[in-house]
Design a protein around this motif. Structure first.
Motif, PDB file in Angstrom:
ATOM      1  N   ALA A  77       0.818  -1.201   0.000  1.00 20.39           N
ATOM      2  CA  ALA A  77       0.000   0.000   0.000  1.00 20.39           C
ATOM      3  C   ALA A  77       0.857   1.259   0.000  1.00 20.39           C
ATOM      4  CB  ALA A  77      -0.939  -0.008   1.191  1.00 20.39           C
ATOM      5  N   SER A  78       2.074   1.186   0.581  1.00 20.74           N
ATOM      6  CA  SER A  78       2.859   2.416   0.643  1.00 20.74           C
ATOM      7  C   SER A  78       3.322   2.853  -0.741  1.00 20.74           C
ATOM      8  CB  SER A  78       4.041   2.239   1.590  1.00 20.74           C
ATOM      9  OG  SER A  78       4.837   1.177   1.142  1.00 20.74           O
ATOM     10  N   GLY A  79       3.608   1.884  -1.620  1.00 18.09           N
ATOM     11  CA  GLY A  79       3.983   2.250  -2.993  1.00 18.09           C
ATOM     12  C   GLY A  79       2.848   2.944  -3.714  1.00 18.09           C
ATOM     13  N   LEU A 101       2.364   6.401  -2.201  1.00 24.57           N
ATOM     14  CA  LEU A 101       3.416   7.348  -2.592  1.00 24.57           C
ATOM     15  C   LEU A 101       3.089   7.991  -3.939  1.00 24.57           C
ATOM     16  CD1 LEU A 101       6.248   8.367  -1.777  1.00 24.57           C
ATOM     17  CD2 LEU A 101       7.197   6.513  -3.145  1.00 24.57           C
ATOM     18  N   VAL A 102       2.702   7.157  -4.889  1.00 24.33           N
ATOM     19  CA  VAL A 102       2.358   7.679  -6.210  1.00 24.33           C
ATOM     20  C   VAL A 102       1.092   8.542  -6.131  1.00 24.33           C
ATOM     21  CG1 VAL A 102       1.469   6.997  -8.478  1.00 24.33           C
ATOM     22  CG2 VAL A 102       3.513   5.932  -7.581  1.00 24.33           C
ATOM     23  N   SER A 136      -2.141  10.325   3.548  1.00 23.78           N
ATOM     24  CA  SER A 136      -0.771  10.253   4.049  1.00 23.78           C
ATOM     25  C   SER A 136      -0.227   8.841   4.046  1.00 23.78           C
ATOM     26  CB  SER A 136      -0.728  10.778   5.478  1.00 23.78           C
ATOM     27  OG  SER A 136      -1.344   9.843   6.331  1.00 23.78           O
ATOM     28  N   LEU A 137       1.091   8.791   3.976  1.00 27.62           N
ATOM     29  CA  LEU A 137       1.790   7.519   3.991  1.00 27.62           C
ATOM     30  C   LEU A 137       1.645   6.852   5.360  1.00 27.62           C
ATOM     31  CD1 LEU A 137       3.549   5.886   2.096  1.00 27.62           C
ATOM     32  CD2 LEU A 137       5.542   7.009   3.073  1.00 27.62           C
ATOM     33  N   SER A 138       1.758   7.644   6.427  1.00 25.63           N
ATOM     34  CA  SER A 138       1.695   7.035   7.760  1.00 25.63           C
ATOM     35  C   SER A 138       0.305   6.456   8.018  1.00 25.63           C
ATOM     36  CB  SER A 138       2.074   8.054   8.833  1.00 25.63           C
ATOM     37  OG  SER A 138       1.340   9.235   8.644  1.00 25.63           O
ATOM     38  N   ILE A 145       8.938  11.298 -12.143  1.00 25.82           N
ATOM     39  CA  ILE A 145       9.572  10.076 -12.638  1.00 25.82           C
ATOM     40  C   ILE A 145      10.258   9.328 -11.499  1.00 25.82           C
ATOM     41  CG2 ILE A 145      11.386   9.159 -14.136  1.00 25.82           C
ATOM     42  CD1 ILE A 145      10.834  11.361 -16.073  1.00 25.82           C
ATOM     43  N   VAL A 146      10.976  10.069 -10.676  1.00 26.56           N
ATOM     44  CA  VAL A 146      11.682   9.433  -9.556  1.00 26.56           C
ATOM     45  C   VAL A 146      10.676   8.709  -8.663  1.00 26.56           C
ATOM     46  CG1 VAL A 146      13.035   9.875  -7.473  1.00 26.56           C
ATOM     47  CG2 VAL A 146      13.562  11.109  -9.582  1.00 26.56           C
ATOM     48  N   THR A 147       9.552   9.380  -8.376  1.00 24.11           N
ATOM     49  CA  THR A 147       8.533   8.783  -7.508  1.00 24.11           C
ATOM     50  C   THR A 147       7.989   7.497  -8.112  1.00 24.11           C
ATOM     51  OG1 THR A 147       7.891  11.001  -6.864  1.00 24.11           O
ATOM     52  CG2 THR A 147       6.367   9.244  -6.314  1.00 24.11           C
ATOM     53  N   PHE A 148       7.702   7.569  -9.401  1.00 26.76           N
ATOM     54  CA  PHE A 148       7.128   6.397 -10.058  1.00 26.76           C
ATOM     55  C   PHE A 148       8.110   5.227 -10.030  1.00 26.76           C
ATOM     56  CE2 PHE A 148       4.319   4.246 -12.896  1.00 26.76           C
ATOM     57  CZ  PHE A 148       3.115   4.882 -12.694  1.00 26.76           C
TER      58      PHE A 148
END
Lengths: 244, 293, 313
Positions: free
Chosen positions: B24-26, B29-30, B241-243, B195-198
């Motif tokens: 789920a974090s991936g 993040l996107v 949020s990620l958390s 791009i970096v995030t992906f």
């Protein structure tokens, strides 16, 4: 007219959104170390002008030169690298980031990173309140603190010129005075300023020269101490509209 | 309910939760950075696991798992970049980027899954566990590989957190997600960070796949179930949020383990869905989330 | 003008062609392809009702189809209900499920609608797999009773009966969908899609309309599912797959969103192309990759014709 001695010179600038031009041909210049104001009714293109200069929107015609070099075709981040920094209006910045992080991040370009320590110390000295709140998130700041942070972020970018869009929007008179002092102090370091404001008293207290923008054009240029005084400007904008 | 039961539920819940948190974090993040939802995330996971299998397994090249991980990471960085360029980037200015990218990433998922089936065939495969054998924790026996997952997942998530918090690029990624206009004005190259995030998210997917591939059998549609679980988690956690997402993942793992124990695996999905609907009716922004578009 | 005239001629002409196909096509396999294409046509065009016309990010449509498949199959096989009635039950079951999904969906926005509808379809799949003593689980359900009328088995004469039933269902559903989108109800849906605030201010009840459209579009998908299982006599959980979703979605996209006829023609075209490719060596799996690529290409390069229809002014 504008020579390479100017920090910023804009000629025949047209820009807008969708099909219509908001700016219908702007000419202005800011001299080296000069403080210039931009005054005019809301919705007449002041913010659009700053956006076009920083290439947040692409100009449709005209030329922008910064420190003698054209900005033609440069991406917004390249313009930041050149040192022309646009501090946007009512900028909420990054709500979930801490003040300290935000300021460090703002030194993003290679040049800005090189002078990060000095600039950070300078911002903290200029706005001690930000120093106190380093570990707080941006979204917890009051309106005045947010303006300070916005300007602080602009300073962290290692500016060779600053464009400030309504830094006093919605602030109390006391806070306005504080900010005016800080802005004067920044300018005293030799950084040229282009200041967009609705508050005429505030503007006149800071700038040496002022452009009046109306319907996407520069309609008038006023020098400090010249014959046109405060009341005339008020009449021109507010009086004239009443009688219309 | 005995202490053994509680311990069994918690242990298996944490194993599940660790996997869910990684998946789920991936996605999260996107979503927080680009504002799109990558339905090919599960397929990227599968791709990572298959690549690792080919490099490491004796039936493949037999070069060891380290080589497998290295190749999977390298390939997934490439795939992430190509994906962002080809099926996401062209639509950044489109008003309905969200809906369109759901379709394009769905298409990418089909492309990758069918591609895997073409290259590796439909036969089941399994990655050799990094840690073989069984271990006992709180009087509950799990495989050593599961224990490894429980340890590695928080390490990876912690590394991600440190990266996002303390590095220039990581902070830039967060800034772009929170206010891309302001990020541009301080000189951040927004499209490069997209791009970096992906690519980063693709790598996370691949590593998750490699971990999962040694406790589950690999099939071309191996990533579908984790993807769906991750979808439900991001709804529960709220998309903000990620958390929140990571917390929701562990809660979900434990809830699922408890439900499986009390009502059995047959009715667990239905109950989770009913819970989901109730949560959405009461709090449309998710349990922990804030309002997003 | 010319286009309008062409259209008034084209529709009856196509109807006649559709009726005459079995005369020229005697091959069972080709007729089978027509039948499958007609089913996909119903599913794709009814999906477009909620996705394209109403602008609801509904990605659970294939689940509604699958619910129709299993509801009809179970009724006919286990309860011994007449297969004709079972098809209808398939439609009603799909509508009921849509009503349930609509409960949260009408209150949600954007990506949440996508997520909930996706999660819903996966839930249905898991329920089908887990209740294996009834549904056959992953192995699927076999030997579903077939339809008859006055003792005539529809499988006879090279599937002649099934061809006409499928064609009639397609025509009926296309007609109903057309009427629906042209009605006041259909116009209110488009108003909601194009300018939600304005439509709400004019008194269009947003939740009710969205609920209705989901229930309606699911009904057609459910009937199609019911017919599908009665025709094929088997049901497998594969109908819920992401591949099925992509396939039907590509029909909607290639045919054009917010259109009824477009997806039907796309369904016909894609079904035959895909079957053709299945016989090409090495493309049995690869053809679905082609579908995926076509989908992306359509979204990339035909934005005016297809993707741009999503954009609300």
């Amino acid at each position: 007219m504008s020579t390479d001695a100017n920090a910023l010179s804009v000629t025949g600038l047209r820009a807008g959104y969708d099909a219509s031009d908001v700016l219908t041909g702007i000419d202005l210049h800011v001299g080296a170390k000069e403080r210039v104001g931009l005054f005019g009714p809301n919705g007449h293109g002041k913010t659009t002008l700053l956006n076009a200069i920083s290439h947040v929107i692409w100009p449709r015609a005209g030329e922008i030169r910064f420190l003698g070099e054209t900005l033609q075709g440069l991406s917004p981040q390249k313009i930041v690298e050149r040192g022309l920094i646009h501090v946007a209006q009512a900028n909420w910045l990054f709500p979930d980031m801490e003040i300290g992080e935000t300021l460090e991040l703002a030194a993003y370009t290679r040049h800005a990173r090189g002078v990060l320590k000095d600039n950070l110390a300078y911002v903290m000295q200029l706005f001690p309140r930000l120093a106190e709140r380093r570990r707080q998130q941006c979204k917890t700041l009051s309106g005045g603190e947010r303006q300070m942070l916005s300007i602080g972020v602009g300073l962290m970018c290692a500016p060779r010129m600053l464009m400030l869009d309504e830094p006093t929007l919605g602030l109390s008179p006391k806070l306005k005075d504080e900010l005016a002092e800080a802005i004067a102090e920044i300018s005293a370091r030799g950084i040229p300023l282009l200041l967009v404001e609705q508050d005429i008293v505030f503007t006149l207290s800071l700038v040496e020269r002022m452009y009046l923008v109306d319907h996407g054009e520069v309609t008038r240029e006023i020098h400090r101490g010249s014959e046109v005084d405060h009341q005339d400007i008020m009449d021109m904008y507010f009086g004239a509209e009443k009688t219309r | 309910m005995t202490a053994d039961t509680i311990s069994a539920i918690i242990v298996s819940g944490v194993v599940l939760g660790s996997l869910y948190a990684l998946m789920a974090s991936g996605l999260s993040l996107v979503w927080t950075t680009l504002g799109i939802f990558n339905f090919a995330h599960g397929a990227l996971m599968t791709l990572g696991a298959y690549l690792a299998w080919t490099m490491s397994d004796a039936a493949g090249l037999g070069l060891g798992l380290a080589a497998g991980i290295a190749v999977a990471v390298a390939v997934l960085i490439g795939v992430g970049i190509v994906m962002e360029r080809s099926v996401v980037r062209p639509f950044y200015d489109h008003r309905d980027i969200l809906l369109i990218t759901v379709m394009t990433t769905l298409a990418t998922m089909t492309l990758i899954e069918k591609g895997i089936q073409l290259v590796w065939g439909a036969r089941l495969k399994q990655l050799a566990p990094i840690a073989p054998g069984k271990v006992e924790i709180f009087r509950t026996t799990i495989s050593a590989q599961e224990l490894l997952i429980v340890i590695v997942a928080p390490l990876l998530l912690g590394a991600l957190w440190l990266f996002l918090r303390n590095t220039r690029i990581g902070r830039g990624i967060r800034a772009v997600g929170q206010n891309s206009a302001a990020a541009r004005l301080i000189g951040i190259d927004v499209s490069r960070l997209f791009i970096v995030t992906f690519a980063l998210s693709a790598v996370l997917a691949g590593l998750t796949g490699i971990l999962l591939g040694s406790v589950r059998l690999l099939t071309p549609s191996f990533g579908t179930d984790p993807l769906v679980k991750a979808l439900i988690i991001v709804i529960f956690g709220g998309l903000g949020s990620l958390s929140g997402t990571i917390l929701a993942a562990y809660v979900m793992g434990i809830v699922e383990a408890a439900l499986t124990y009390f009502v059995g695996i047959y009715w667990t999905p239905s109950i989770i869905f009913v819970l989901l609907i109730v949560v959405l009716l009461l709090r449309p922004q998710g349990l922990l989330g804030k309002v997003v578009r | 003008m010319f286009f309008l005239k062409l259209r008034t001629v084209a529709i009856p002409l196509l109807l006649v062609i559709g009726l005459l196909v079995p005369i020229f096509v005697q091959d069972t396999y080709i007729r089978h392809l027509f039948i499958i294409a007609f089913i996909y046509g119903i599913v794709a065009s009814s999906w477009d009702l909620s996705l394209g016309y109403a602008g609801i990010f509904n990605f659970g449509h294939i689940a509604f189809f699958g619910i129709g498949v299993y509801a009809a199959g179970l009724c006919a096989k286990l309860l011994g209900i007449d297969p004709w009635i079972a098809m209808l039950i398939g439609g009603m079951a799909a509508s009921a499920a849509a009503g349930l999904v609509a409960l949260p969906v009408v209150r949600l926005q954007g990506v949440y609608v996508v997520l909930v509808t996706f999660a819903f379809s996966q839930l249905v799949l898991q329920v089908v797999i887990s209740q294996s003593q009834i549904t056959g689980g992953t192995l699927g359900m076999v030997r579903v009773p077939t339809i008859e009328l006055f003792g005539y088995n529809f499988l006879r004469d090279y599937k002649l009966g099934y061809y006409y039933v499928a064609f009639a269902l397609l025509v009926a559903s296309a007609f109903c969908l057309r009427q629906l989108v042209r009605s006041d109800f259909g116009l209110s849906l488009k108003a909601l899609r194009d300018n939600e605030d304005y439509a709400v201010s004019r008194g269009i009840p947003i939740s009710t309309q969205r609920l209705k459209v989901l229930v309606a579009s699911a009904f057609f998908a459910g009937i199609a599912g019911g017919f599908y299982v009665i025709y094929l006599r088997v049901a497998s959980p594969e109908v819920f797959n992401f591949s099925t979703v992509s396939l039907v979605l590509s029909m909607v996209l290639v045919g054009g969103t917010a259109s009824i006829y477009g997806p039907i023609f796309a369904a016909l075209g894609l079904t035959f192309v895909l079957e053709g490719l299945a016989n090409v060596n090495g493309l049995a799996e690869g053809r679905f990759m082609l579908v995926a690529i076509v989908m992306v290409l359509v979204l990339l390069f035909l934005p005016k014709g297809l993707a741009s229809i999503f954009s609300r002014k």
